[in-house]
Design a protein around this motif. Structure first.
Motif, PDB file in Angstrom:
ATOM      1  N   GLY A  81       0.719  -1.152  -0.148  1.00  0.00           N
ATOM      2  CA  GLY A  81       0.108  -0.089   0.001  1.00  0.00           C
ATOM      3  C   GLY A  81       1.037   1.243   0.170  1.00  0.00           C
ATOM      4  O   GLY A  81       0.415   2.421   0.401  1.00  0.00           O
ATOM      5  N   SER A  82       2.125   1.413  -0.330  1.00  0.00           N
ATOM      6  CA  SER A  82       3.026   2.224  -0.200  1.00  0.00           C
ATOM      7  C   SER A  82       3.598   2.570  -1.633  1.00  0.00           C
ATOM      8  O   SER A  82       4.272   2.000  -2.481  1.00  0.00           O
ATOM      9  N   TRP A  83       2.990   3.679  -2.092  1.00  0.00           N
ATOM     10  CA  TRP A  83       3.258   4.206  -3.591  1.00  0.00           C
ATOM     11  C   TRP A  83       3.198   5.769  -3.519  1.00  0.00           C
ATOM     12  O   TRP A  83       2.802   6.374  -2.718  1.00  0.00           O
ATOM     13  N   ASP A  84       3.699   6.089  -4.763  1.00  0.00           N
ATOM     14  CA  ASP A  84       3.830   7.677  -4.945  1.00  0.00           C
ATOM     15  C   ASP A  84       3.310   7.931  -6.496  1.00  0.00           C
ATOM     16  O   ASP A  84       3.635   6.846  -7.200  1.00  0.00           O
ATOM     17  N   ILE A  85       3.210   9.081  -6.706  1.00  0.00           N
ATOM     18  CA  ILE A  85       3.006   9.613  -8.115  1.00  0.00           C
ATOM     19  C   ILE A  85       4.274  10.370  -8.659  1.00  0.00           C
ATOM     20  O   ILE A  85       4.431  11.358  -7.779  1.00  0.00           O
ATOM     21  N   GLN A  86       4.777   9.971  -9.572  1.00  0.00           N
ATOM     22  CA  GLN A  86       5.973  10.732 -10.232  1.00  0.00           C
ATOM     23  C   GLN A  86       5.401  11.528 -11.352  1.00  0.00           C
ATOM     24  O   GLN A  86       4.935  10.924 -12.330  1.00  0.00           O
ATOM     25  N   GLY A  87       5.816  12.762 -11.191  1.00  0.00           N
ATOM     26  CA  GLY A  87       5.447  13.780 -12.520  1.00  0.00           C
ATOM     27  C   GLY A  87       4.040  13.831 -13.097  1.00  0.00           C
ATOM     28  O   GLY A  87       3.845  13.861 -14.057  1.00  0.00           O
ATOM     29  N   GLU A  88       2.924  13.414 -12.030  1.00  0.00           N
ATOM     30  CA  GLU A  88       1.814  13.306 -12.493  1.00  0.00           C
ATOM     31  C   GLU A  88       1.402  12.347 -13.234  1.00  0.00           C
ATOM     32  O   GLU A  88       0.020  12.058 -13.743  1.00  0.00           O
ATOM     33  N   THR A  89       2.104  11.403 -14.027  1.00  0.00           N
ATOM     34  CA  THR A  89       1.816  10.548 -14.876  1.00  0.00           C
ATOM     35  C   THR A  89       2.305   9.034 -14.640  1.00  0.00           C
ATOM     36  O   THR A  89       1.666   8.181 -15.351  1.00  0.00           O
ATOM     37  N   THR A  90       3.049   8.918 -13.604  1.00  0.00           N
ATOM     38  CA  THR A  90       3.547   7.670 -13.363  1.00  0.00           C
ATOM     39  C   THR A  90       3.243   7.232 -11.942  1.00  0.00           C
ATOM     40  O   THR A  90       3.596   7.918 -11.074  1.00  0.00           O
ATOM     41  N   CYS A  91       2.803   5.913 -11.786  1.00  0.00           N
ATOM     42  CA  CYS A  91       2.652   5.366 -10.513  1.00  0.00           C
ATOM     43  C   CYS A  91       4.036   4.335  -9.957  1.00  0.00           C
ATOM     44  O   CYS A  91       4.512   3.694 -10.945  1.00  0.00           O
ATOM     45  N   HIS A  92       4.550   4.471  -8.846  1.00  0.00           N
ATOM     46  CA  HIS A  92       5.765   4.161  -8.599  1.00  0.00           C
ATOM     47  C   HIS A  92       5.607   3.378  -7.012  1.00  0.00           C
ATOM     48  O   HIS A  92       5.209   3.733  -5.958  1.00  0.00           O
ATOM     49  N   CYS A  93       5.341   2.028  -6.951  1.00  0.00           N
ATOM     50  CA  CYS A  93       5.339   1.269  -5.809  1.00  0.00           C
ATOM     51  C   CYS A  93       6.777   1.179  -5.114  1.00  0.00           C
ATOM     52  O   CYS A  93       7.620   0.716  -5.793  1.00  0.00           O
ATOM     53  N   GLN A  94       6.313   1.421  -3.827  1.00  0.00           N
ATOM     54  CA  GLN A  94       7.817   1.431  -3.118  1.00  0.00           C
ATOM     55  C   GLN A  94       8.020   0.325  -2.146  1.00  0.00           C
ATOM     56  O   GLN A  94       9.136   0.269  -1.587  1.00  0.00           O
ATOM     57  N   CYS A  95       7.246  -0.786  -2.067  1.00  0.00           N
ATOM     58  CA  CYS A  95       7.517  -2.155  -1.472  1.00  0.00           C
ATOM     59  C   CYS A  95       8.836  -2.708  -2.051  1.00  0.00           C
ATOM     60  O   CYS A  95       9.034  -2.571  -3.347  1.00  0.00           O
ATOM     61  N   SER A  96       9.591  -3.324  -1.374  1.00  0.00           N
ATOM     62  CA  SER A  96      10.860  -4.233  -1.831  1.00  0.00           C
ATOM     63  C   SER A  96      10.474  -5.403  -2.966  1.00  0.00           C
ATOM     64  O   SER A  96      11.180  -5.427  -3.529  1.00  0.00           O
ATOM     65  N   THR A  97       9.400  -5.850  -2.448  1.00  0.00           N
ATOM     66  CA  THR A  97       8.918  -7.000  -3.495  1.00  0.00           C
ATOM     67  C   THR A  97       7.457  -6.510  -4.284  1.00  0.00           C
ATOM     68  O   THR A  97       6.567  -6.656  -3.533  1.00  0.00           O
ATOM     69  N   ILE A  98       7.538  -6.375  -5.283  1.00  0.00           N
ATOM     70  CA  ILE A  98       6.535  -6.106  -6.385  1.00  0.00           C
ATOM     71  C   ILE A  98       6.342  -6.841  -7.574  1.00  0.00           C
ATOM     72  O   ILE A  98       7.224  -6.796  -8.314  1.00  0.00           O
ATOM     73  N   ASP A  99       5.000  -7.460  -7.843  1.00  0.00           N
ATOM     74  CA  ASP A  99       5.193  -8.148  -9.121  1.00  0.00           C
ATOM     75  C   ASP A  99       4.388  -7.349 -10.247  1.00  0.00           C
ATOM     76  O   ASP A  99       4.655  -7.444 -11.552  1.00  0.00           O
ATOM     77  N   TRP A 100       3.490  -6.350  -9.930  1.00  0.00           N
ATOM     78  CA  TRP A 100       2.691  -5.667 -10.684  1.00  0.00           C
ATOM     79  C   TRP A 100       2.417  -4.252 -10.099  1.00  0.00           C
ATOM     80  O   TRP A 100       2.203  -4.165  -8.794  1.00  0.00           O
ATOM     81  N   THR A 101       2.054  -3.330 -10.929  1.00  0.00           N
ATOM     82  CA  THR A 101       1.541  -1.838 -10.530  1.00  0.00           C
ATOM     83  C   THR A 101       0.719  -1.558 -11.384  1.00  0.00           C
ATOM     84  O   THR A 101       0.779  -1.655 -12.882  1.00  0.00           O
ATOM     85  N   THR A 102      -0.567  -0.876 -11.066  1.00  0.00           N
ATOM     86  CA  THR A 102      -1.633  -0.208 -11.915  1.00  0.00           C
ATOM     87  C   THR A 102      -1.745   1.145 -11.609  1.00  0.00           C
ATOM     88  O   THR A 102      -1.786   1.627 -10.463  1.00  0.00           O
ATOM     89  N   ALA A 103      -1.810   1.887 -12.709  1.00  0.00           N
ATOM     90  CA  ALA A 103      -2.001   3.347 -12.602  1.00  0.00           C
ATOM     91  C   ALA A 103      -3.489   3.360 -13.226  1.00  0.00           C
ATOM     92  O   ALA A 103      -3.951   3.047 -14.284  1.00  0.00           O
ATOM     93  N   ARG A 104      -4.180   4.212 -12.397  1.00  0.00           N
ATOM     94  CA  ARG A 104      -5.613   4.835 -12.875  1.00  0.00           C
ATOM     95  C   ARG A 104      -5.366   6.188 -13.389  1.00  0.00           C
ATOM     96  O   ARG A 104      -4.936   7.049 -12.705  1.00  0.00           O
ATOM     97  N   CYS A 105      -5.782   6.206 -14.730  1.00  0.00           N
ATOM     98  CA  CYS A 105      -5.461   7.480 -15.529  1.00  0.00           C
ATOM     99  C   CYS A 105      -6.643   7.907 -16.271  1.00  0.00           C
ATOM    100  O   CYS A 105      -7.430   7.109 -16.694  1.00  0.00           O
ATOM    101  N   CYS A 106      -6.852   9.401 -15.951  1.00  0.00           N
ATOM    102  CA  CYS A 106      -8.082   9.979 -16.255  1.00  0.00           C
ATOM    103  C   CYS A 106      -7.572  11.252 -17.041  1.00  0.00           C
ATOM    104  O   CYS A 106      -6.578  11.778 -16.999  1.00  0.00           O
ATOM    105  N   HIS A 107      -8.627  11.649 -17.888  1.00  0.00           N
ATOM    106  CA  HIS A 107      -8.438  12.922 -18.523  1.00  0.00           C
ATOM    107  C   HIS A 107     -10.021  13.476 -18.959  1.00  0.00           C
ATOM    108  O   HIS A 107     -10.766  12.556 -18.932  1.00  0.00           O
ATOM    109  N   LEU A 108     -10.069  14.814 -18.916  1.00  0.00           N
ATOM    110  CA  LEU A 108     -11.418  15.562 -19.376  1.00  0.00           C
ATOM    111  C   LEU A 108     -11.582  15.544 -20.811  1.00  0.00           C
ATOM    112  O   LEU A 108     -10.538  15.987 -21.557  1.00  0.00           O
ATOM    113  N   THR A 109     -12.489  14.847 -21.314  1.00  0.00           N
ATOM    114  CA  THR A 109     -12.662  15.246 -22.829  1.00  0.00           C
ATOM    115  C   THR A 109     -13.967  16.112 -23.229  1.00  0.00           C
ATOM    116  O   THR A 109     -14.768  16.477 -22.490  1.00  0.00           O
TER     117      THR A 109
END
Length: 109
Positions: A81-109
């Motif tokens: 459950g430890s993550w941060d957002i880098q540059g508004e466009t990238t999710c970065h998971c901070q735990c030592s062992t990670i097999d996958w990372t999912t980013a929820r991405c949105c924009h207004l159309t």
């Protein structure tokens, strides 16, 4: 209202750690809550604007949004459950062992 929304989003993120959670229903709930929050912030909501969101899942610690979209939330494998957002466009998971990372991405159309 913002405190309630933050608490609700935290509960949803905690739900990601429960095995067997249906990702489609979680996506729908997140989209609905984000739309409600955004519409409450606008003084004159525009009926022609629409919020579009997608989930982008990658192996490893990073997952980035397509061009023109920003991260609204992240999820990490192995119940991290430890993550941060880098540059508004990238999710970065901070735990030592990670097999996958999912980013929820949105924009207004």
């Amino acid at each position: 209202r913002m405190k309630t929304t933050c608490c609700f989003l935290l509960l949803i993120l905690l739900q990601l750690m429960i095995p067997g959670t249906a990702p489609c229903s979680l996506d729908f709930i997140l989209d609905t809550k984000i739309k409600e929050t955004l519409s409450g912030l606008e003084l004159h909501p525009s009926p022609t604007r629409r919020l579009s969101c997608v989930s982008v899942k990658n192996s490893g610690r990073l997952s980035s949004c397509p061009a023109g979209m920003i991260v609204t939330g992240c999820a990490c494998g192995y119940g991290c459950g430890s993550w941060d957002i880098q540059g508004e466009t990238t999710c970065h998971c901070q735990c030592s062992t990670i097999d996958w990372t999912t980013a929820r991405c949105c924009h207004l159309t």
